[in-house]
Design a protein around this motif. Structure first.
Motif, short mmCIF file in Angstrom:
data_model
loop_
_atom_site.label_atom_id
_atom_site.label_comp_id
_atom_site.label_asym_id
_atom_site.label_seq_id
_atom_site.Cartn_x
_atom_site.Cartn_y
_atom_site.Cartn_z
N VAL A 88 -13.53 7.36 -5.95
CA VAL A 88 -13.49 6.89 -4.57
C VAL A 88 -13.17 5.40 -4.53
O VAL A 88 -12.41 4.95 -3.67
N GLU A 89 -13.69 4.64 -5.46
CA GLU A 89 -13.48 3.19 -5.48
C GLU A 89 -12.02 2.81 -5.73
O GLU A 89 -11.60 1.70 -5.39
N ASP A 90 -11.23 3.72 -6.29
CA ASP A 90 -9.81 3.42 -6.54
C ASP A 90 -9.05 3.14 -5.26
O ASP A 90 -8.01 2.49 -5.27
N VAL A 91 -9.55 3.63 -4.14
CA VAL A 91 -8.88 3.42 -2.86
C VAL A 91 -8.85 1.93 -2.49
O VAL A 91 -7.98 1.50 -1.74
N LEU A 92 -9.75 1.16 -3.05
CA LEU A 92 -9.79 -0.28 -2.76
C LEU A 92 -8.65 -1.03 -3.47
O LEU A 92 -8.36 -2.17 -3.13
N ASP A 93 -7.99 -0.38 -4.42
CA ASP A 93 -6.92 -1.02 -5.19
C ASP A 93 -5.53 -0.71 -4.64
O ASP A 93 -4.53 -1.00 -5.30
N ILE A 94 -5.43 -0.15 -3.45
CA ILE A 94 -4.13 0.13 -2.84
C ILE A 94 -3.41 -1.19 -2.62
O ILE A 94 -3.97 -2.12 -2.02
N PRO A 95 -2.16 -1.31 -3.08
CA PRO A 95 -1.43 -2.57 -2.88
C PRO A 95 -1.09 -2.80 -1.40
O PRO A 95 -0.81 -1.86 -0.66
N GLY A 96 -1.16 -4.04 -0.98
CA GLY A 96 -0.77 -4.41 0.38
C GLY A 96 -1.83 -4.25 1.44
O GLY A 96 -1.53 -4.34 2.63
N LEU A 97 -3.08 -4.02 1.04
CA LEU A 97 -4.15 -3.90 2.04
C LEU A 97 -4.55 -5.27 2.56
O LEU A 97 -4.65 -6.23 1.80
N SER A 98 -4.79 -5.35 3.85
CA SER A 98 -5.31 -6.60 4.42
C SER A 98 -6.81 -6.68 4.13
O SER A 98 -7.43 -5.69 3.73
N GLU A 99 -7.39 -7.84 4.34
CA GLU A 99 -8.83 -8.00 4.13
C GLU A 99 -9.62 -7.09 5.07
O GLU A 99 -10.63 -6.51 4.69
N GLY A 100 -9.15 -6.96 6.31
CA GLY A 100 -9.82 -6.08 7.28
C GLY A 100 -9.79 -4.63 6.83
O GLY A 100 -10.79 -3.91 6.98
N GLN A 101 -8.66 -4.20 6.29
CA GLN A 101 -8.56 -2.82 5.80
C GLN A 101 -9.48 -2.60 4.60
O GLN A 101 -10.13 -1.56 4.50
N LYS A 102 -9.56 -3.57 3.71
CA LYS A 102 -10.46 -3.46 2.57
C LYS A 102 -11.91 -3.39 3.02
O LYS A 102 -12.71 -2.63 2.48
N GLU A 103 -12.26 -4.18 4.03
CA GLU A 103 -13.63 -4.14 4.56
C GLU A 103 -13.94 -2.78 5.18
O GLU A 103 -15.03 -2.24 4.99
N ARG A 104 -12.98 -2.21 5.93
CA ARG A 104 -13.17 -0.88 6.52
C ARG A 104 -13.36 0.18 5.44
O ARG A 104 -14.22 1.04 5.55
N LEU A 105 -12.54 0.10 4.41
CA LEU A 105 -12.67 1.05 3.31
C LEU A 105 -14.02 0.91 2.63
O LEU A 105 -14.70 1.91 2.37
N GLN A 106 -14.41 -0.32 2.33
CA GLN A 106 -15.69 -0.58 1.67
C GLN A 106 -16.85 -0.04 2.49
O GLN A 106 -17.78 0.55 1.95
#
Length: 133
Positions: A88-106
């Motif tokens: 599941v944590e691999d989704v945080l390594d998607i290239p081109g994510l904004s900080e907001g998108q990373k926060e939503r994923l987290q």
């Protein structure tokens, strides 16, 4: 002749409204999942039972992300394009994510799961357009 047709229409209406539809609680489809052994399910149904209420990052289609605020359609599309994932944590390594998108994923990692990709769910473009209208 018209009066006979009217009479039959009224009788049919009365019968249908009197007996109505059977109670939903008593219909076979509503009780079948609890009575159906896992071996009797097809591959797609067995996978859905395995997932429970979580979104499978490797097999879910884009519409499954609609209930998560800020995911549908852009972030969900990125998740699907970069699958498969090993964890599941691999989704945080998607290239081109904004900080907001990373926060939503987290913040939503607990709502995701990862299982082996299944051809019943990922064949063709079904993950982007499952044909449900």
């Amino acid at each position: 002749m018209k009066s006979v047709v009217r009479f039959l229409a009224v009788v049919a209406f009365v019968l249908v409204s009197f007996w109505g539809q059977p109670s939903r609680a008593l219909t076979i489809p509503s009780i079948a999942p609890s009575l159906t052994p896992m071996a009797a399910l097809n591959a797609a149904d067995a996978k859905l039972v395995e997932l429970g209420n979580k979104i499978d990052l490797n097999n879910s289609d884009i519409r499954d992300f609609r209930d998560l605020r800020g995911f549908y359609p852009n972030l969900a599309g990125k998740i699907i394009k970069n699958a498969p994932y090993d964890s599941v944590e691999d989704v945080l390594d998607i290239p081109g994510l904004s900080e907001g998108q990373k926060e939503r994923l987290q913040a939503n990692l607990d709502k995701f799961t990862v299982t082996e990709p299944s051809k019943e769910f990922i064949e063709g473009d079904d993950r982007f357009n499952p044909g449900v209208y």
